[in-house]
Scaffold this motif. Structure first.
Motif, PDB file in Angstrom:
ATOM      1  N   ILE A  31       0.875  -1.228   0.101  1.00 53.80           N
ATOM      2  CA  ILE A  31      -0.024   0.068   0.008  1.00 53.80           C
ATOM      3  C   ILE A  31       0.873   1.216   0.007  1.00 53.80           C
ATOM      4  CG2 ILE A  31      -0.530   0.414   2.480  1.00 53.80           C
ATOM      5  CD1 ILE A  31      -3.204   0.342  -0.401  1.00 53.80           C
ATOM      6  N   ILE A  32       1.942   1.122   0.701  1.00 55.27           N
ATOM      7  CA  ILE A  32       2.856   2.365   0.669  1.00 55.27           C
ATOM      8  C   ILE A  32       3.274   2.544  -0.866  1.00 55.27           C
ATOM      9  CG2 ILE A  32       5.329   3.101   1.239  1.00 55.27           C
ATOM     10  CD1 ILE A  32       4.684   1.762   3.861  1.00 55.27           C
ATOM     11  N   LYS A  33       3.743   1.437  -1.478  1.00 52.39           N
ATOM     12  CA  LYS A  33       4.239   1.447  -2.802  1.00 52.39           C
ATOM     13  C   LYS A  33       3.100   2.134  -3.888  1.00 52.39           C
ATOM     14  CE  LYS A  33       6.446   0.485  -6.615  1.00 52.39           C
ATOM     15  NZ  LYS A  33       6.279   1.710  -7.456  1.00 52.39           N
ATOM     16  N   LEU A  34       1.791   1.741  -3.561  1.00 48.37           N
ATOM     17  CA  LEU A  34       0.533   2.605  -4.061  1.00 48.37           C
ATOM     18  C   LEU A  34       0.403   3.916  -3.982  1.00 48.37           C
ATOM     19  CD1 LEU A  34      -2.072  -0.262  -4.053  1.00 48.37           C
ATOM     20  CD2 LEU A  34      -1.122   0.489  -5.929  1.00 48.37           C
ATOM     21  N   LEU A  35       0.654   4.252  -2.786  1.00 47.31           N
ATOM     22  CA  LEU A  35       0.527   5.704  -2.356  1.00 47.31           C
ATOM     23  C   LEU A  35       1.662   6.477  -3.030  1.00 47.31           C
ATOM     24  CD1 LEU A  35      -0.309   5.134   1.343  1.00 47.31           C
ATOM     25  CD2 LEU A  35      -1.544   6.635  -0.417  1.00 47.31           C
ATOM     26  N   GLN A  36       2.873   5.895  -3.232  1.00 47.04           N
ATOM     27  CA  GLN A  36       4.055   6.651  -3.777  1.00 47.04           C
ATOM     28  C   GLN A  36       3.652   6.704  -5.207  1.00 47.04           C
ATOM     29  OE1 GLN A  36       7.294   3.936  -2.824  1.00 47.04           O
ATOM     30  NE2 GLN A  36       7.857   5.177  -1.036  1.00 47.04           N
ATOM     31  N   ASP A  37       3.238   5.787  -5.786  1.00 47.10           N
ATOM     32  CA  ASP A  37       2.799   5.733  -7.227  1.00 47.10           C
ATOM     33  C   ASP A  37       1.770   6.805  -7.490  1.00 47.10           C
ATOM     34  OD1 ASP A  37       4.808   3.691  -7.830  1.00 47.10           O
ATOM     35  OD2 ASP A  37       3.110   2.331  -8.052  1.00 47.10           O
ATOM     36  N   ALA A  38       0.723   6.846  -6.809  1.00 46.92           N
ATOM     37  CA  ALA A  38      -0.173   7.854  -6.675  1.00 46.92           C
ATOM     38  C   ALA A  38       0.139   9.132  -6.589  1.00 46.92           C
ATOM     39  CB  ALA A  38      -1.461   7.442  -5.833  1.00 46.92           C
ATOM     40  N   ARG A  39       1.244   9.613  -5.663  1.00 50.62           N
ATOM     41  CA  ARG A  39       1.636  10.586  -5.349  1.00 50.62           C
ATOM     42  C   ARG A  39       2.509  11.411  -6.820  1.00 50.62           C
ATOM     43  NH1 ARG A  39       3.553   9.008  -0.346  1.00 50.62           N
ATOM     44  NH2 ARG A  39       1.661   9.904   1.227  1.00 50.62           N
ATOM     45  N   LEU A  40       2.941  10.357  -7.601  1.00 46.23           N
ATOM     46  CA  LEU A  40       3.601  10.552  -8.793  1.00 46.23           C
ATOM     47  C   LEU A  40       2.574  11.048  -9.976  1.00 46.23           C
ATOM     48  CD1 LEU A  40       6.544   7.874  -8.963  1.00 46.23           C
ATOM     49  CD2 LEU A  40       6.762  10.249  -8.314  1.00 46.23           C
ATOM     50  N   GLN A  41       1.286  10.814  -9.884  1.00 49.05           N
ATOM     51  CA  GLN A  41       0.659  11.133 -10.930  1.00 49.05           C
ATOM     52  C   GLN A  41       0.020  12.738 -10.753  1.00 49.05           C
ATOM     53  OE1 GLN A  41      -3.011   8.563 -10.640  1.00 49.05           O
ATOM     54  NE2 GLN A  41      -1.691   6.871 -10.588  1.00 49.05           N
ATOM     55  N   GLY A  42       0.553  13.332  -9.550  1.00 51.15           N
ATOM     56  CA  GLY A  42       0.404  14.802  -9.618  1.00 51.15           C
ATOM     57  C   GLY A  42      -0.670  15.046  -8.666  1.00 51.15           C
ATOM     58  N   ASP A  49      -6.987   7.144  -7.365  1.00 52.74           N
ATOM     59  CA  ASP A  49      -6.170   6.093  -6.803  1.00 52.74           C
ATOM     60  C   ASP A  49      -5.557   6.403  -5.345  1.00 52.74           C
ATOM     61  OD1 ASP A  49      -6.419   4.541  -9.100  1.00 52.74           O
ATOM     62  OD2 ASP A  49      -4.734   5.632 -10.206  1.00 52.74           O
ATOM     63  N   TYR A  50      -5.182   7.713  -5.272  1.00 51.65           N
ATOM     64  CA  TYR A  50      -4.290   8.245  -3.879  1.00 51.65           C
ATOM     65  C   TYR A  50      -5.658   7.984  -2.860  1.00 51.65           C
ATOM     66  CZ  TYR A  50      -2.406  10.907  -0.480  1.00 51.65           C
ATOM     67  OH  TYR A  50      -1.862  11.321   0.625  1.00 51.65           O
ATOM     68  N   ASP A  51      -6.859   8.455  -3.008  1.00 49.94           N
ATOM     69  CA  ASP A  51      -7.945   8.306  -2.177  1.00 49.94           C
ATOM     70  C   ASP A  51      -8.142   6.857  -1.863  1.00 49.94           C
ATOM     71  OD1 ASP A  51      -8.089  11.124  -2.191  1.00 49.94           O
ATOM     72  OD2 ASP A  51      -9.885  10.997  -3.186  1.00 49.94           O
ATOM     73  N   ALA A  52      -8.242   5.912  -2.550  1.00 48.80           N
ATOM     74  CA  ALA A  52      -8.487   4.498  -2.500  1.00 48.80           C
ATOM     75  C   ALA A  52      -7.542   3.888  -1.663  1.00 48.80           C
ATOM     76  CB  ALA A  52      -8.695   3.939  -3.645  1.00 48.80           C
ATOM     77  N   ALA A  53      -6.079   4.368  -2.076  1.00 44.78           N
ATOM     78  CA  ALA A  53      -4.805   3.658  -1.540  1.00 44.78           C
ATOM     79  C   ALA A  53      -5.025   4.235   0.173  1.00 44.78           C
ATOM     80  CB  ALA A  53      -3.760   4.024  -1.930  1.00 44.78           C
ATOM     81  N   LYS A  54      -5.212   5.582   0.217  1.00 48.82           N
ATOM     82  CA  LYS A  54      -5.203   5.918   1.682  1.00 48.82           C
ATOM     83  C   LYS A  54      -6.272   5.312   2.570  1.00 48.82           C
ATOM     84  CE  LYS A  54      -3.384   9.067   3.254  1.00 48.82           C
ATOM     85  NZ  LYS A  54      -2.200   8.744   4.138  1.00 48.82           N
ATOM     86  N   GLU A  55      -7.484   5.030   1.948  1.00 46.47           N
ATOM     87  CA  GLU A  55      -8.577   4.352   2.580  1.00 46.47           C
ATOM     88  C   GLU A  55      -8.094   3.016   2.975  1.00 46.47           C
ATOM     89  OE1 GLU A  55     -13.185   2.912   2.029  1.00 46.47           O
ATOM     90  OE2 GLU A  55     -12.529   5.029   0.973  1.00 46.47           O
ATOM     91  N   GLU A  56      -7.438   2.255   1.828  1.00 47.80           N
ATOM     92  CA  GLU A  56      -6.856   0.972   2.163  1.00 47.80           C
ATOM     93  C   GLU A  56      -5.782   0.891   3.026  1.00 47.80           C
ATOM     94  OE1 GLU A  56      -6.515  -3.313   1.806  1.00 47.80           O
ATOM     95  OE2 GLU A  56      -8.024  -1.901   1.356  1.00 47.80           O
ATOM     96  N   GLN A  57      -4.913   1.878   3.181  1.00 54.18           N
ATOM     97  CA  GLN A  57      -3.940   2.109   4.336  1.00 54.18           C
ATOM     98  C   GLN A  57      -4.312   2.328   5.779  1.00 54.18           C
ATOM     99  OE1 GLN A  57      -1.547   5.714   4.420  1.00 54.18           O
ATOM    100  NE2 GLN A  57       0.176   4.533   5.025  1.00 54.18           N
ATOM    101  N   SER A  58      -5.578   3.102   5.702  1.00 55.17           N
ATOM    102  CA  SER A  58      -6.219   3.070   7.200  1.00 55.17           C
ATOM    103  C   SER A  58      -6.838   1.757   7.401  1.00 55.17           C
ATOM    104  CB  SER A  58      -7.326   4.300   7.050  1.00 55.17           C
ATOM    105  OG  SER A  58      -8.179   4.468   7.965  1.00 55.17           O
ATOM    106  N   THR A  59      -7.353   1.017   6.650  1.00 51.56           N
ATOM    107  CA  THR A  59      -8.087  -0.297   7.016  1.00 51.56           C
ATOM    108  C   THR A  59      -6.906  -0.902   7.395  1.00 51.56           C
ATOM    109  OG1 THR A  59      -9.742  -0.004   5.584  1.00 51.56           O
ATOM    110  CG2 THR A  59      -9.431  -2.195   6.318  1.00 51.56           C
TER     111      THR A  59
END
Length: 155
Positions: A31-42, A49-59
């Motif tokens: 999930i950390i990797k997904l967040l990093q990738d989503a941040r690179l999208q701008g 993608d970032y919102d979904a990854a943050k929600e998954e990270q919280s879970t």
């Protein structure tokens, strides 16, 4: 039992430890990797993608904290097979109610699963049965319609 003690079987402790390891070693890094990738999208304000990854990270983090609390406050349920003369946590109990037989296992609260015939030690039925023996007639109270049962078997 203290308020923060959590009754767990050895099998449940093993399963929780395995799940915790999977969450920490596999899911958290993913999930950390997904967040990093989503941040690179701008722009993160409109990044699904970032919102979904943050929600998954919280879970994931909530579950890690929950399991760590369970394990930190665990009290291992002793081997129930040592004494089959009285009902205790971990035992299988067969009883008769209105001519019909029912069998279940009394377990700690977080292991309870009616679909697997596992009931919590704090439910009215289990509380009424704890310490009883085969042949005892037991009145189950603390519910809207109390009822009486007979203990047939303990294993």
């Amino acid at each position: 039992m203290e308020n923060n003690e959590i009754l767990l079987s050895k099998e449940k402790i093993d399963a929780l430890e395995k799940e915790l390891k999977q969450l920490i070693d596999v899911k958290r890094p993913a999930i950390i990797k997904l967040l990093q990738d989503a941040r690179l999208q701008g722009d993160l304000s409109e990044n699904a993608d970032y919102d979904a990854a943050k929600e998954e990270q919280s879970t994931i983090e909530a579950r890690i904290n929950q399991i760590q609390t369970f394990l930190r406050n665990k009290k291992i349920i002793k081997d129930a097979k040592s004494n089959n003369s009285t009902i205790s946590i971990g035992k299988f109990v067969t009883y008769v109610k209105s001519g019909k037989e029912y069998t279940f296992q009394i377990v700690g609260e977080i292991e309870a699963n009616p679909d697997e015939n596992k009931i919590s030690n704090i439910c009215p039925l289990a509380r009424a049965l704890l310490g009883k023996s085969v042949g005892d007639i037991v009145k189950v109270i603390g519910i809207i319609k109390p009822y009486t049962i007979e203990v047939k078997k303990i294993s």
